[in-house]
Design a protein around this motif. Structure first.
Motif, short mmCIF file in Angstrom:
data_model
loop_
_atom_site.label_atom_id
_atom_site.label_comp_id
_atom_site.label_asym_id
_atom_site.label_seq_id
_atom_site.Cartn_x
_atom_site.Cartn_y
_atom_site.Cartn_z
N LEU A 144 81.93 -23.68 19.29
CA LEU A 144 82.14 -25.12 19.26
C LEU A 144 81.35 -25.78 18.14
O LEU A 144 81.88 -26.61 17.39
N CYS A 145 80.09 -25.43 17.99
CA CYS A 145 79.26 -26.08 16.97
C CYS A 145 79.78 -25.80 15.56
O CYS A 145 79.80 -26.68 14.70
N VAL A 146 80.23 -24.56 15.34
CA VAL A 146 80.77 -24.18 14.03
C VAL A 146 82.01 -25.02 13.72
O VAL A 146 82.17 -25.52 12.60
N ASP A 147 82.87 -25.20 14.72
CA ASP A 147 84.12 -25.93 14.51
C ASP A 147 83.90 -27.43 14.39
O ASP A 147 84.66 -28.12 13.70
N ILE A 148 82.91 -27.96 15.08
CA ILE A 148 82.77 -29.42 15.18
C ILE A 148 81.94 -30.02 14.05
O ILE A 148 82.08 -31.20 13.74
N CYS A 149 81.10 -29.26 13.41
CA CYS A 149 80.22 -29.82 12.37
C CYS A 149 81.06 -30.32 11.19
O CYS A 149 81.81 -29.56 10.60
N PRO A 150 80.91 -31.61 10.84
CA PRO A 150 81.75 -32.18 9.79
C PRO A 150 81.45 -31.66 8.39
O PRO A 150 82.27 -31.82 7.49
N VAL A 151 80.28 -31.05 8.20
CA VAL A 151 79.91 -30.56 6.86
C VAL A 151 79.74 -29.04 6.84
O VAL A 151 79.23 -28.48 5.85
N ASP A 152 80.13 -28.36 7.93
CA ASP A 152 80.14 -26.90 7.96
C ASP A 152 78.74 -26.32 7.69
O ASP A 152 78.57 -25.42 6.88
N ALA A 153 77.76 -26.88 8.40
CA ALA A 153 76.37 -26.49 8.17
C ALA A 153 75.90 -25.34 9.07
O ALA A 153 74.78 -24.85 8.91
N CYS A 208 76.92 -31.08 17.27
CA CYS A 208 76.55 -29.73 17.73
C CYS A 208 75.59 -29.82 18.92
O CYS A 208 75.82 -29.24 19.97
N LEU A 209 74.54 -30.61 18.73
CA LEU A 209 73.50 -30.74 19.76
C LEU A 209 74.08 -31.37 21.03
O LEU A 209 73.80 -30.91 22.14
N GLU A 210 74.92 -32.39 20.88
CA GLU A 210 75.45 -33.10 22.05
C GLU A 210 76.45 -32.26 22.82
O GLU A 210 76.63 -32.45 24.02
N ASN A 211 77.12 -31.33 22.15
CA ASN A 211 78.23 -30.62 22.78
C ASN A 211 77.98 -29.15 23.09
O ASN A 211 78.79 -28.53 23.79
N CYS A 212 76.91 -28.56 22.61
CA CYS A 212 76.63 -27.16 22.92
C CYS A 212 76.51 -26.98 24.43
O CYS A 212 75.70 -27.64 25.07
N PRO A 213 77.31 -26.09 25.03
CA PRO A 213 77.32 -25.96 26.49
C PRO A 213 76.03 -25.37 27.06
O PRO A 213 75.78 -25.52 28.26
N VAL A 214 75.23 -24.72 26.24
CA VAL A 214 73.99 -24.11 26.75
C VAL A 214 72.74 -24.69 26.06
O VAL A 214 71.66 -24.11 26.15
N ASP A 215 72.90 -25.83 25.37
CA ASP A 215 71.75 -26.60 24.88
C ASP A 215 70.84 -25.79 23.96
O ASP A 215 69.63 -25.69 24.17
N VAL A 216 71.44 -25.23 22.93
CA VAL A 216 70.70 -24.38 21.98
C VAL A 216 69.80 -25.21 21.05
O VAL A 216 68.73 -24.75 20.63
N PHE A 217 70.21 -26.46 20.75
CA PHE A 217 69.59 -27.20 19.64
C PHE A 217 68.56 -28.24 20.07
O PHE A 217 68.69 -28.88 21.11
N ASP A 218 67.56 -28.45 19.18
CA ASP A 218 66.61 -29.55 19.29
C ASP A 218 66.58 -30.30 17.95
O ASP A 218 66.76 -29.69 16.90
N TRP A 219 66.30 -31.61 17.99
CA TRP A 219 66.07 -32.36 16.75
C TRP A 219 64.69 -32.06 16.19
O TRP A 219 63.73 -31.93 16.96
N VAL A 220 64.60 -31.97 14.88
CA VAL A 220 63.30 -31.96 14.20
C VAL A 220 63.36 -32.99 13.07
O VAL A 220 64.42 -33.18 12.45
N ASP A 221 62.26 -33.65 12.81
CA ASP A 221 62.21 -34.66 11.75
C ASP A 221 62.04 -34.00 10.39
O ASP A 221 61.22 -33.09 10.23
N THR A 222 62.81 -34.51 9.41
CA THR A 222 62.72 -33.99 8.05
C THR A 222 62.65 -35.17 7.07
O THR A 222 63.57 -35.40 6.29
N PRO A 223 61.55 -35.92 7.12
CA PRO A 223 61.44 -37.10 6.27
C PRO A 223 61.57 -36.73 4.79
O PRO A 223 61.06 -35.70 4.37
N ASP A 224 62.27 -37.59 4.05
CA ASP A 224 62.45 -37.46 2.60
C ASP A 224 63.40 -36.34 2.18
O ASP A 224 63.49 -36.02 0.99
N HIS A 225 64.12 -35.74 3.16
CA HIS A 225 65.19 -34.83 2.73
C HIS A 225 66.37 -35.67 2.25
O HIS A 225 66.72 -36.66 2.90
N PRO A 226 67.00 -35.31 1.12
CA PRO A 226 68.06 -36.15 0.56
C PRO A 226 69.29 -36.33 1.45
O PRO A 226 69.95 -37.37 1.37
#
Ligand code: SF4
Ligand code: F3S
Length: 103
Positions: free
Chosen positions: A88-97, A51-69
């Protein structure tokens, strides 16, 4: 996958990084859904990154979530106001998140 009716079915638990967070939230293991127009279920995201790599308008940022399962980082839809509803992000996410409310 993410519940597309999360805004009816969940309570707003607060805000993070300027975005709505929808509960239940019980960190570090339960982090809820982040966002409104573009919403990411943090409890489903496995940090695939497509999602983050392919969004054409760069909507996403990474955030750290230590200890999430599922994964140690998640994507925050920080610039959801820039979204052009390409789905695109809706279609490409492998777990439909991700849900985008294009209506
Ligand atoms: Fe980006 Fe398209 Fe997803 Fe909107 S729908 S966040 S523009 S990839
Ligand atoms: Fe997470 Fe899916 Fe993106 S697993 S990083 S929301 S492609």
């Amino acid at each position: 996958g993410i519940d597309p009716n999360f805004d009816d079915n969940r309570e707003k638990a607060g805000e993070e990084n300027g975005l709505d967070v929808w509960g239940p939230v019980d960190p570090p293991e339960k982090l809820g859904i982040h966002g409104a127009h573009v919403a990411v279920d943090y409890d489903i995201c496995i940090a695939d990154g497509a999602c983050l790599e392919n969004c054409p308008v760069d909507v996403f940022d990474w955030v750290d979530t230590p200890d999430h399962p599922e994964s140690e980082r998640k994507v925050e839809p920080t610039r959801e106001d820039q979204c052009i509803d390409c789905m695109l992000c809706v279609d490409i996410c492998p777990v439909d998140a991700i849900d985008v409310d294009a209506s």
